[in-house]
Design an enzyme around this catalytic site. Structure first.
Site, mmCIF file in Angstrom:
data_model
loop_
_atom_site.group_PDB
_atom_site.id
_atom_site.type_symbol
_atom_site.label_atom_id
_atom_site.label_comp_id
_atom_site.label_asym_id
_atom_site.label_seq_id
_atom_site.Cartn_x
_atom_site.Cartn_y
_atom_site.Cartn_z
ATOM 1 N N LYS A 88 0.726 -1.279 -0.075
ATOM 2 C CA LYS A 88 0.089 0.182 0.160
ATOM 3 C C LYS A 88 0.830 1.344 0.051
ATOM 4 O O LYS A 88 0.440 2.409 -0.459
ATOM 5 C CB LYS A 88 -1.049 -0.092 1.301
ATOM 6 C CG LYS A 88 -2.137 -1.236 1.125
ATOM 7 C CD LYS A 88 -3.087 -0.852 0.262
ATOM 8 C CE LYS A 88 -4.312 -2.020 0.312
ATOM 9 N NZ LYS A 88 -5.264 -1.785 -1.074
ATOM 10 N N GLU A 110 -10.065 5.165 3.430
ATOM 11 C CA GLU A 110 -10.772 4.225 3.912
ATOM 12 C C GLU A 110 -9.844 2.880 4.018
ATOM 13 O O GLU A 110 -8.625 2.968 3.353
ATOM 14 C CB GLU A 110 -11.687 3.674 2.807
ATOM 15 C CG GLU A 110 -11.396 2.727 1.698
ATOM 16 C CD GLU A 110 -10.191 3.340 0.725
ATOM 17 O OE1 GLU A 110 -10.132 4.623 0.580
ATOM 18 O OE2 GLU A 110 -9.410 2.730 0.051
ATOM 19 N N SER A 382 1.709 -9.521 -1.020
ATOM 20 C CA SER A 382 1.336 -8.098 -0.826
ATOM 21 C C SER A 382 1.385 -7.574 0.545
ATOM 22 O O SER A 382 1.479 -6.467 0.653
ATOM 23 C CB SER A 382 -0.174 -8.042 -1.139
ATOM 24 O OG SER A 382 -1.080 -8.849 -0.526
#
Lengths: 424, 271
Positions: A88, A110, A382
């Protein structure tokens, strides 16, 4: 190559938003295009990737895990080793720099599993921006550690109790905030969905994953991989790694969605298995919905994949057949989670465990048809699993249920005012 | 002349603004919602916006969102919206529907326009569909004689005001404040400026929404707009008093407010 034309990926994408947001989206698109052509911006972003995030992230071969995948070679792209523990941060640093460039002082975001929220809170702290993170109330309980992490970093975390109290409702609430405060606020959307330019912009900020992975796998194996696997909630880590291989027709691309308790149970978040084309959160894409167009409730053991919609570029790749999307159940994902822990000493995020489970499946298929050369599968790992230890401990029964109850009681007995009044 | 054109022409002749009342279909249940739209029509609403309850109403504040989830929990089905539309028409007001785009898309834009027209519906307001994405809807609305109503916002550029109003028929929905639906103590000062900017690019009636909850506020808005839209304040009274007496009282108060803006008491004097 991106198929995006005017914010569309074939029939998908677009801008299905209140008029109040159109000006902000146009401003954002212009700022983004302008920034990407400005060496001052791209150099600063590259510097942060290198000196702050710790890029390039390694490519780790996992032979003991690969024995369970039919004996193919499995290489993990280690986005879990990035600062903040997931992919991210790549997108967040890009958008946070854009926020400063646009002269805005406040970011909202969010988050589902909390990884995007933590990354946003981190970048906000780094660049001196005010930060509010919306998170479904159910997810604040599932991911309590990340809630604490965001608050330590100075962000305000707002639990959202409406609807299913998960990621989709957090997005609704962030959109509402944005409509109201768009003048001084940037909505730092965390995945490749939402109205144009978010799907294209977020993908571009994550394309560094695919660019690095392609170079690394060529260097390591002397050839391109047979398959690239990633988990798909909104789909940002998948678009990031896919983007490096889209033009390589011989590389099969696989996205693994949350199959929850199984497609037939109805308790899942597999948009390509159980969804239909529709519009949600500003984009035309696949949506889990009923015959009246009402969004269906979703379920997944993974908060980050528990989302009824998916990035529009994935919808396009699905319809054109360039990528294949398959559901992975909670149980399969948790088995793969445990397997990676035990065979390689790596605790993955439960999101990423869906990609690992998929890779086991893909590897076995490839192994059956393999010729002389050992097939190569790249998996985008990830995120790391620190945030999921509590969920995993319960799943595998690694802690005494009575201890858990007692621990929760102890927590509940602690005076709340102390935490609130401590200056954090 | 469409039904919406007629009602605004009549209001103009009477020297007043139109009262546009929003109520969600199916809230708190289908039967009460039918009675509620009849009540506001009889108590003085010229146009009734029938809202389609939706799971993800991102333009709505807590009152309307809560009403939508209650309606859905009570078993609201999209096809029932036409029943409520028919009740508005029978009670003598002009019905329009307000819906987020996905329910209409799923129902089929052409089929929706056809069924809306057949029920006596005059138009559709689309809070998350801007004309840029509305090709399919504009064609369907055209084919069935339904008026497409789009929103303009304080952040709309003059160019977008022109483009958006060119695609509107019936009236233009002027979102007076940046933000979601809900009663406010003051209607944003940006409303009057936005009406003036919109007036410069279109002859269509301009209705102002988002924030109006009292007769006094209605009178203030009626002084510069062709229609006053009231939503959350009415929805709240339905929740508080399903007998609908308070709904009738508030509608009558609002109707008095829009009739004679010049005689309205000054701000702060009480309504």
């Amino acid at each position: 190559m991106s198929p995006a034309v005017g914010g569309r990926f074939g029939d998908f994408g677009g801008r299905y938003v209140p008029e109040a947001l159109v000006a902000a989206l146009e401003e954002l698109e212009e700022a983004w295009r302008d920034a990407m052509g400005d060496p001052d911006f791209t150099d600063e972003l590259a510097r942060l990737h290198r000196d702050y995030t710790g890029r390039p992230s390694p490519l780790t071969e996992v032979p003991r895990f690969a024995e369970h995948a039919g004996g193919v070679r499995v290489l993990l792209k280690r986005e879990d080793l990035n600062h903040t523990g997931s992919h991210k941060i790549n997108n967040v640093l890009g958008q946070a720099l854009l926020t400063v460039r646009m002269g805005k002082k406040r970011v909202i975001a969010e988050t589902g599993a909390g990884q995007h929220g933590v990354a946003t809170a981190t970048a906000a702290a780094l660049l001196g921006l005010d930060c509010v993170v919306y998170m479904g109330e159910v997810d604040t309980r599932r991911q309590a550690l990340n809630v604490a992490r965001m608050r330590l970093l100075g962000a305000e975390v707002v639990p959202v109790a409406t609807g299913s109290a998960t990621l989709k409702d957090a997005i609704n609430e962030a959109m509402r905030d944005w409509v109201t405060n768009v003048e001084d606020t940037h909505y730092l959307l965390g995945t490749v969905t939402g109205p144009h330019p978010f799907p294209s912009m977020v993908r571009e900020f994550h394309s560094i994953i695919g660019t690095e992975a392609r170079e690394q796998v060529l260097e390591r194996t002397g050839r391109l991989p047979d398959a690239v696997c990633a988990c798909v909630g909104g789909g940002s880590n998948a678009m990031g790694i896919f983007s490096g291989f889209l033009d390589d027709e011989g590389v099969a691309l696989y996205g693994f969605e949350a199959g929850g308790e199984g497609i037939e149970s109805g308790r899942h978040a597999a948009r390509f298995s159980g969804g239909e084309p529709g519009v949600l959160h500003g984009a035309a894409t696949y949506v889990l919905q009923d015959e009246d167009g009402q969004t269906r409730e979703t379920h997944s053991v993974s908060a980050g994949l528990d989302y009824p919609s998916v990035g529009p570029e994935h919808a396009y790749l699905h319809d054109t057949g360039r990528a294949t999307y398959e559901p992975v159940t909670d149980a399969e994902a948790m088995d793969a989670f445990a397997l990676l822990c035990r065979t390689e000493g790596i605790i993955p995020a439960i999101e990423s465990a869906h990609a690992l489970a998929g890779a086991l499946r893909v590897g076995r298929r490839l192994a059956e048809d393999a010729g002389d050369e050992v097939p190569v599968v790249v998996v985008n790992l990830s995120g790391r699993g620190d945030k999921d230890v509590d969920t995993a401990a319960r799943w595998f029964g690694l802690v005494d249920a009575e201890d858990l109850v007692e621990a929760e009681q102890l927590k509940a007995e602690e005076p709340v005012s102390e935490a609130e009044g401590s200056g954090w | 002349m469409s039904a919406l054109e007629q009602v605004f022409a009549r209001c103009r002749e009477e020297g007043r603004a139109a009262l546009v009342a929003y109520l969600p279909a199916g809230y708190p249940d289908l039967e009460t919602s039918v009675a509620a739209v009849r009540a506001v029509a009889e108590a003085g609403a010229d146009v009734v916006e029938v809202g389609v309850p939706y799971t993800d109403p991102l333009m709505d504040g807590p009152v309307i969102e809560q009403a939508a989830s209650q309606a859905l929990a009570a078993g609201f089905r999209l096809s029932q919206v036409f029943e409520v539309v028919r009740a508005v028409a029978e009670a003598g007001a002009v019905p329009v529907v307000m819906s987020y785009w996905n329910p209409v898309l799923r129902y089929g834009p052409d089929r929706f326009a056809r069924d809306l027209a057949a029920a006596g519906g005059a138009g559709l307001i689309t809070p998350d569909l801007v004309p840029d994405e509305a090709g399919a809807w504009l064609a369907a609305a055209d084919a069935h004689g339904v008026d497409p109503v789009f929103l303009v916002a304080p952040s709309s550029t003059d160019e977008r005001l022109r483009m958006t109003t060119e695609h509107c028929r019936g009236f233009v929905y002027v979102a007076s404040t940046m933000g979601v639906t809900g009663a406010r103590s003051e209607v944003g000062s940006s409303a009057e400026g936005l009406v003036a900017r919109t007036r410069a690019v279109t002859d269509l009636p301009l209705c102002v929404g988002l924030g109006v909850s009292t007769g006094e506020q209605a009178a203030q808005v009626a002084a510069f707009a062709d229609g006053v839209i009231v939503g959350s304040a009415l929805v709240r009274t339905v929740g508080e008093d399903p007998g609908l007496d308070r709904l009738r009282e508030l509608t009558a108060e609002l109707a008095r407010g829009v009739v004679n803006p010049a005689a309205a008491p000054p701000a702060g004097a009480g309504a």
